[in-house]
Design an enzyme around this catalytic site. Structure first.
Site, PDB file in Angstrom:
ATOM      1  N   TYR A 143      -0.223  -1.539  -0.152  1.00  0.00           N
ATOM      2  CA  TYR A 143      -0.236  -1.454  -1.601  1.00  0.00           C
ATOM      3  C   TYR A 143      -0.639  -3.360  -2.194  1.00  0.00           C
ATOM      4  O   TYR A 143      -0.644  -2.805  -3.932  1.00  0.00           O
ATOM      5  CB  TYR A 143       1.594  -1.663  -2.030  1.00  0.00           C
ATOM      6  CG  TYR A 143       2.010  -0.683  -2.074  1.00  0.00           C
ATOM      7  CD1 TYR A 143       1.421   0.426  -1.748  1.00  0.00           C
ATOM      8  CD2 TYR A 143       3.111  -1.209  -1.465  1.00  0.00           C
ATOM      9  CE1 TYR A 143       2.343   1.513  -1.106  1.00  0.00           C
ATOM     10  CE2 TYR A 143       4.075   0.430  -1.211  1.00  0.00           C
ATOM     11  CZ  TYR A 143       3.610   1.411  -0.708  1.00  0.00           C
ATOM     12  OH  TYR A 143       4.561   2.847  -0.290  1.00  0.00           O
ATOM     13  N   LYS A 194       0.827   2.672  13.328  1.00  0.00           N
ATOM     14  CA  LYS A 194       0.323   3.902  13.812  1.00  0.00           C
ATOM     15  C   LYS A 194      -0.685   3.082  14.330  1.00  0.00           C
ATOM     16  O   LYS A 194      -1.672   3.505  13.591  1.00  0.00           O
ATOM     17  CB  LYS A 194       0.330   4.819  12.047  1.00  0.00           C
ATOM     18  CG  LYS A 194       0.236   5.539  11.506  1.00  0.00           C
ATOM     19  CD  LYS A 194       1.591   6.727  12.178  1.00  0.00           C
ATOM     20  CE  LYS A 194       0.127   7.641  12.057  1.00  0.00           C
ATOM     21  NZ  LYS A 194       0.733   8.752  13.040  1.00  0.00           N
ATOM     22  N   ASP A 227       5.362   7.469  12.145  1.00  0.00           N
ATOM     23  CA  ASP A 227       5.813   9.171  12.452  1.00  0.00           C
ATOM     24  C   ASP A 227       6.807   9.534  12.790  1.00  0.00           C
ATOM     25  O   ASP A 227       8.256  10.766  12.788  1.00  0.00           O
ATOM     26  CB  ASP A 227       4.427  10.027  12.009  1.00  0.00           C
ATOM     27  CG  ASP A 227       3.547  10.131  12.985  1.00  0.00           C
ATOM     28  OD1 ASP A 227       3.945   8.858  13.891  1.00  0.00           O
ATOM     29  OD2 ASP A 227       3.076  10.859  14.013  1.00  0.00           O
ATOM     30  N   ASP A 251       8.346   1.545   3.351  1.00  0.00           N
ATOM     31  CA  ASP A 251       8.837   2.386   1.827  1.00  0.00           C
ATOM     32  C   ASP A 251       9.439   3.436   2.126  1.00  0.00           C
ATOM     33  O   ASP A 251      10.820   3.951   1.413  1.00  0.00           O
ATOM     34  CB  ASP A 251       8.278   2.372   0.844  1.00  0.00           C
ATOM     35  CG  ASP A 251       8.082   2.438  -0.525  1.00  0.00           C
ATOM     36  OD1 ASP A 251       9.407   2.047  -0.503  1.00  0.00           O
ATOM     37  OD2 ASP A 251       7.421   2.411  -1.085  1.00  0.00           O
ATOM     38  N   ASP A 255      13.856   4.747   2.799  1.00  0.00           N
ATOM     39  CA  ASP A 255      15.134   5.510   2.013  1.00  0.00           C
ATOM     40  C   ASP A 255      15.666   6.197   2.439  1.00  0.00           C
ATOM     41  O   ASP A 255      16.122   6.703   2.126  1.00  0.00           O
ATOM     42  CB  ASP A 255      13.238   5.862   1.228  1.00  0.00           C
ATOM     43  CG  ASP A 255      13.860   5.054  -0.215  1.00  0.00           C
ATOM     44  OD1 ASP A 255      13.980   4.466  -0.217  1.00  0.00           O
ATOM     45  OD2 ASP A 255      13.092   5.014  -1.281  1.00  0.00           O
TER      46      ASP A 255
END
Ligand code: NAD
Length: 370
Positions: A143, A194, A227, A251, A255
């Protein structure tokens, strides 16, 4: 022995002031009844600050936040300010607080209260008793990484690009926090990246492993690809204690974890900065939800997310775990007694207003502390 804690309260916009009004009653209760006293100041942030001062956060309020032991915030924003240019929007006040306080770690607990076990979309046996903590790195990663942009290629196509970047120190400081907090909980950290496809993930795994060996060998450390983690969170979330991950994966995973347990009106968060020379850490506590303009001023808002944010404040900034537990127990008992604000209403339960929920929580605290 009483100790004075300097707390800055920023109720903000929409339902912010009405939920904060109820939390303020609990703070005053704590002040009277427990071994902690607060020096409280209040300020404006967001749209209300724009209306009063022409800016979403004045330099004075920013200075107050820097001087406070902790900041407790309601929510900002609303349709009244939607048409302002990006730089002048209410959310800029919040972003300025996060940036200048250098809040690099975002903590989101996902706790399943027994009484709300049926409110989740997952089966009760999967989430009953759930208590996990997701720590998301907040100031680095894709970001913020450079270079970024959208360019036009010689063949006329456009190309958008962002850069995922992490340095040793950025990884280590958030991992230190994860290990330290795990020691106060279930003593397990799962580090998520990852590393199979990203160099920044390889570095992340390397640094977390090194740090673990150097300073936290007593904490159980595991690694997981992001994942897989998203699958495991809905398959068997109770396998986790503390999850630490980067900005982008955090992020999304936070959630997902949030929704394991139901409504936005129940979800607290904390954002923490570095420990300074005096040994204290900058900290901002706020509910995950926004200013909910659709229900503002109608006594429909659930004050529990903000109250649980205050409980996190007690736990993480003031080291008052017992008082934080007391608040959590009061919430559990009031829900078990069948009271619900509209957002968590279930058949056969009693729908109550923001004020009645606050009043009931106070009565429960009285009982628990008697
Ligand atoms: P929101 O979180 O404000 O509301 C989403 C939905 O959840 C609404 O239907 C709302 O009524 C409900 N809801 C939220 N909190 C609740 C509570 N405590 N009790 C009962 N119901 C609750 O998100 P939104 O509608 O996307 O955004 C509204 C405004 O809030 C926008 O201006 C947005 O920019 C701002 N916002 C602020 C923050 C923040 O201050 N941190 C976060 C998100 C959105």
């Amino acid at each position: 022995m009483a100790s004075n804690k300097n707390l800055l309260i920023l109720p903000g916009d929409g339902i912010g002031p009405e939920v904060m009004r109820e939390v303020r009653r609990v703070i005053d209760w704590m002040d009277r009844r427990r071994a902690v006293t607060f020096d409280i100041s209040e300020g404006l942030v967001g749209g209300c600050a724009i209306d009063a001062h022409g800016t979403p956060l004045t330099d004075e309020t920013m200075a107050d936040a820097m001087a406070a032991d902790a900041v407790l915030l309601g929510a900002v924003g609303g349709p009244k300010w939607d048409d302002l240019p990006f730089e002048q929007k209410p959310e800029r006040g919040l972003l300025r607080l996060r940036k200048e306080m250098d809040l690099f770690a975002n903590l989101r607990p996902a706790i399943c209260f027994d009484a709300l076990v049926d409110a989740s979309t997952l089966k009760p046996e999967i989430i009953s008793g759930l208590d996990i903590l997701i720590i998301r790195e907040l100031t680095g990663g894709v970001y913020f990484g450079e270079p970024r942009g959208i360019e036009t290629l010689p063949d006329g196509q456009r190309r958008g690009f962002n850069t995922q970047t992490y340095t040793t120190s950025e990884i280590r400081r958030v991992a230190v926090l994860a290990f330290e907090l795990a020691r106060k909980r279930g003593n397990k950290v799962c580090s998520v990246e990852k590393a199979n496809v990203m160099e920044s993930g390889v570095l992340w795994r390397d640094e977390v492993t090194k740090l673990h060996g150097e300073s936290f060998p007593d904490v159980a450390l595991s690694h997981m690809y992001a994942d897989n983690c998203s699958m495991q969170l809905v398959r068997d979330p109770k396998q986790f204690d503390v999850i630490v991950t980067d900005n982008l994966f955090g992020d999304m995973l936070s959630d997902t974890a949030a929704m394991l347990t139901g409504s936005l009106g129940m979800l607290p968060s904390a954002s923490l900065g570095a420990v300074d020379a005096t040994g204290s850490r900058k900290a901002l506590y706020e509910p995950v939800h926004g200013s909910a303009p659709d229900i503002a001023g109608r006594e429909l808002a659930n004050p529990i997310a903000t109250l649980l944010s205050f409980a996190m404040n007690l736990r993480y900034s003031f080291d008052l775990a017992e008082d934080a537990d007391l608040i959590q127990q009061a919430v559990e008992n009031v829900l078990a007694g069948g009271l619900r604000t509209a957002d968590i209403m279930q058949p056969g339960k009693a729908k109550v207003s923001t004020g009645v929920m606050g009043e009931s929580l106070l009565r429960e605290l009285d009982k628990l502390a008697a």
